[in-house]
Design an enzyme around this catalytic site. Structure first.
Site, mmCIF file in Angstrom:
data_model
loop_
_atom_site.group_PDB
_atom_site.id
_atom_site.type_symbol
_atom_site.label_atom_id
_atom_site.label_comp_id
_atom_site.label_asym_id
_atom_site.label_seq_id
_atom_site.Cartn_x
_atom_site.Cartn_y
_atom_site.Cartn_z
ATOM 1 N N GLU A 81 116.825 20.589 148.009
ATOM 2 C CA GLU A 81 117.935 21.347 148.595
ATOM 3 C C GLU A 81 117.423 22.513 149.456
ATOM 4 O O GLU A 81 118.120 23.508 149.634
ATOM 5 C CB GLU A 81 118.873 21.885 147.494
ATOM 6 C CG GLU A 81 119.454 20.842 146.571
ATOM 7 C CD GLU A 81 120.429 19.863 147.232
ATOM 8 O OE1 GLU A 81 120.692 20.000 148.444
ATOM 9 O OE2 GLU A 81 120.893 18.959 146.526
ATOM 10 N N HIS A 91 120.869 27.217 142.109
ATOM 11 C CA HIS A 91 121.722 26.026 141.989
ATOM 12 C C HIS A 91 121.539 25.417 140.611
ATOM 13 O O HIS A 91 120.407 25.177 140.182
ATOM 14 C CB HIS A 91 121.333 25.011 143.070
ATOM 15 C CG HIS A 91 121.958 23.663 142.878
ATOM 16 N ND1 HIS A 91 123.326 23.472 142.819
ATOM 17 C CD2 HIS A 91 121.410 22.432 142.728
ATOM 18 C CE1 HIS A 91 123.586 22.183 142.650
ATOM 19 N NE2 HIS A 91 122.434 21.537 142.585
ATOM 20 N N HIS A 109 123.720 22.903 137.232
ATOM 21 C CA HIS A 109 124.702 21.851 136.934
ATOM 22 C C HIS A 109 125.449 22.159 135.621
ATOM 23 O O HIS A 109 125.283 21.439 134.645
ATOM 24 C CB HIS A 109 123.991 20.498 136.776
ATOM 25 C CG HIS A 109 123.277 19.988 137.987
ATOM 26 N ND1 HIS A 109 122.422 18.914 137.967
ATOM 27 C CD2 HIS A 109 123.321 20.397 139.291
ATOM 28 C CE1 HIS A 109 121.949 18.669 139.188
ATOM 29 N NE2 HIS A 109 122.468 19.565 139.997
ATOM 30 N N GLU A 130 136.962 40.150 132.883
ATOM 31 C CA GLU A 130 135.813 40.644 133.657
ATOM 32 C C GLU A 130 135.607 39.876 134.968
ATOM 33 O O GLU A 130 134.950 40.379 135.884
ATOM 34 C CB GLU A 130 134.533 40.558 132.817
ATOM 35 C CG GLU A 130 134.116 39.140 132.518
ATOM 36 C CD GLU A 130 132.688 39.037 131.969
ATOM 37 O OE1 GLU A 130 132.420 38.063 131.265
ATOM 38 O OE2 GLU A 130 131.861 39.903 132.248
ATOM 39 N N HIS A 181 129.294 18.040 141.053
ATOM 40 C CA HIS A 181 127.843 18.226 141.122
ATOM 41 C C HIS A 181 127.370 19.523 140.456
ATOM 42 O O HIS A 181 126.583 19.471 139.513
ATOM 43 C CB HIS A 181 127.405 18.176 142.599
ATOM 44 C CG HIS A 181 125.925 18.263 142.797
ATOM 45 N ND1 HIS A 181 125.260 17.582 143.781
ATOM 46 C CD2 HIS A 181 124.971 18.979 142.147
ATOM 47 C CE1 HIS A 181 123.964 17.838 143.704
ATOM 48 N NE2 HIS A 181 123.761 18.694 142.726
HETATM 49 O O1 2HA Z 1 117.796 17.401 141.443
HETATM 50 O O2 2HA Z 1 120.025 19.464 141.601
HETATM 51 O O3 2HA Z 1 121.022 18.883 143.974
HETATM 52 C C1 2HA Z 1 117.906 18.621 142.036
HETATM 53 C C2 2HA Z 1 119.319 18.862 142.356
HETATM 54 C C3 2HA Z 1 119.815 18.329 143.626
HETATM 55 ZN ZN ZN Z 2 122.062 19.545 142.047
#
Ligand code: 2HA
Ligand code: ZN
Length: 276
Positions: free
Chosen positions: A116, A140, A142, A170, A211
């Site tokens: 990414e 980033h 998940h 909050e 995602h």
């Molecule tokens: O695998 O999270 O978006 C890495 C990620 C791709």
């Molecule tokens: Zn990801």
């Protein structure tokens, strides 16, 4: 000084371990980047190799010309970052055009920076400009509850912001600008990077439908704390919706206006609509 002796490397490693402990980084899921200060770069100069090839970023980021970043590696597991940081992490340098990068440290057993990279660098470019250089971390991950909500809520900034604000008092203080939502797209390329960086003009959080999320912040603590606050709120919403599809009571628009006054934040009126 060695890269791994620095405070910024320690902060990166701690965040990676904390994110894995939260369950937000299955297998190689997620990625993280930090924009080095000039002092950071000077302090590790002797530990960097500046003679490698330049490779395409996959996006154009002229606002980041000459900047250095510590990033997670593509295909590397967050759970391994604290165990083998010199294999899971990389320091890269952006060229003077903002189109190519050079690996200058890390990825000891081979590999590439995060898949990414276009989104990370385009977000950094926006945030460097918008915050006059204050934001240095893009994260980033998940988290399951945020992802679950992208199957049942309309994919609109207004809806996600308002619902998550309502779930914990909050929240409007922690993310007063709100949250953006990117509809489902193929990850890893320039197209999703462009959409995400457009949202980063307005918000510090962008949700990727089905995602995960991207967060931006000044420090590792603030950026991780932002993701943590958003996901906690999402968890409360998932629990609430699981118990009853309609809330019996909640924080009303006038409550948010009062909160904004008392806490000295400004909450855009576009999120304080009357619900039907
Ligand atoms: O695998 O999270 O978006 C890495 C990620 C791709
Ligand atoms: Zn990801």
């Amino acid at each position: 000084m060695k890269v791994l002796e620095t405070e910024f490397a320690k902060g990166m490693i701690r965040l990676a371990g904390d994110g894995f402990a939260q369950g937000w980084h299955e297998r190689n899921g997620g990625n993280l980047s930090y924009r080095l200060t000039e002092e950071d770069v000077c302090s590790v100069q002797d530990d960097l190799k500046l003679d490698g090839a330049f490779l395409p970023i996959g996006a154009s980021v002229p606002g980041l010309a000459g900047e250095y970043f510590l990033v997670t590696g593509s295909g590397k597991f967050f759970r391994n970052v604290p165990l083998a940081p010199e294999d899971a992490l990389a320091v890269i340098r952006v060229d003077q055009k903002g189109e190519n990068y050079q690996l200058v440290w890390g990825l000891q057993n081979g590999g590439k920076p995060t898949s990414e990279l276009p989104t990370h660098l385009m977000n950094h470019e926006v945030k460097k400009r918008k915050t006059k250089g204050a934001h240095r971390v893009i994260y980033h991950c998940h988290p399951a509850n945020i992802i679950a909500l992208t199957f049942v809520l309309p994919l609109k900034d207004e809806v996600f912001t308002r619902e998550l604000w309502e779930m914990a008092t909050e929240c409007p203080v922690v993310f007063p600008d709100g949250i953006g939502v990117v509809e489902w797209m193929v990850p890893g390329g320039r197209e999703i990077a462009v959409k995400t960086s457009e949202l980063m003009e307005l918000y510090d959080v962008a949700i990727w439908a089905h995602h995960g999320i991207f967060c931006s912040g000044e420090t590792f603590d603030l950026t991780f704390g932002l993701a943590h606050t958003v996901e906690k709120s999402a968890e409360i919403l998932v629990k609430t919706l699981s118990m009853a599809p309609k809330k019996l009571q909640t924080i009303e628009p006038d409550g948010f206006r009062q909160l904004a006054k008392d806490f000295g934040v400004s909450l855009p009126e576009k999120f304080l609509f009357e619900k039907g």
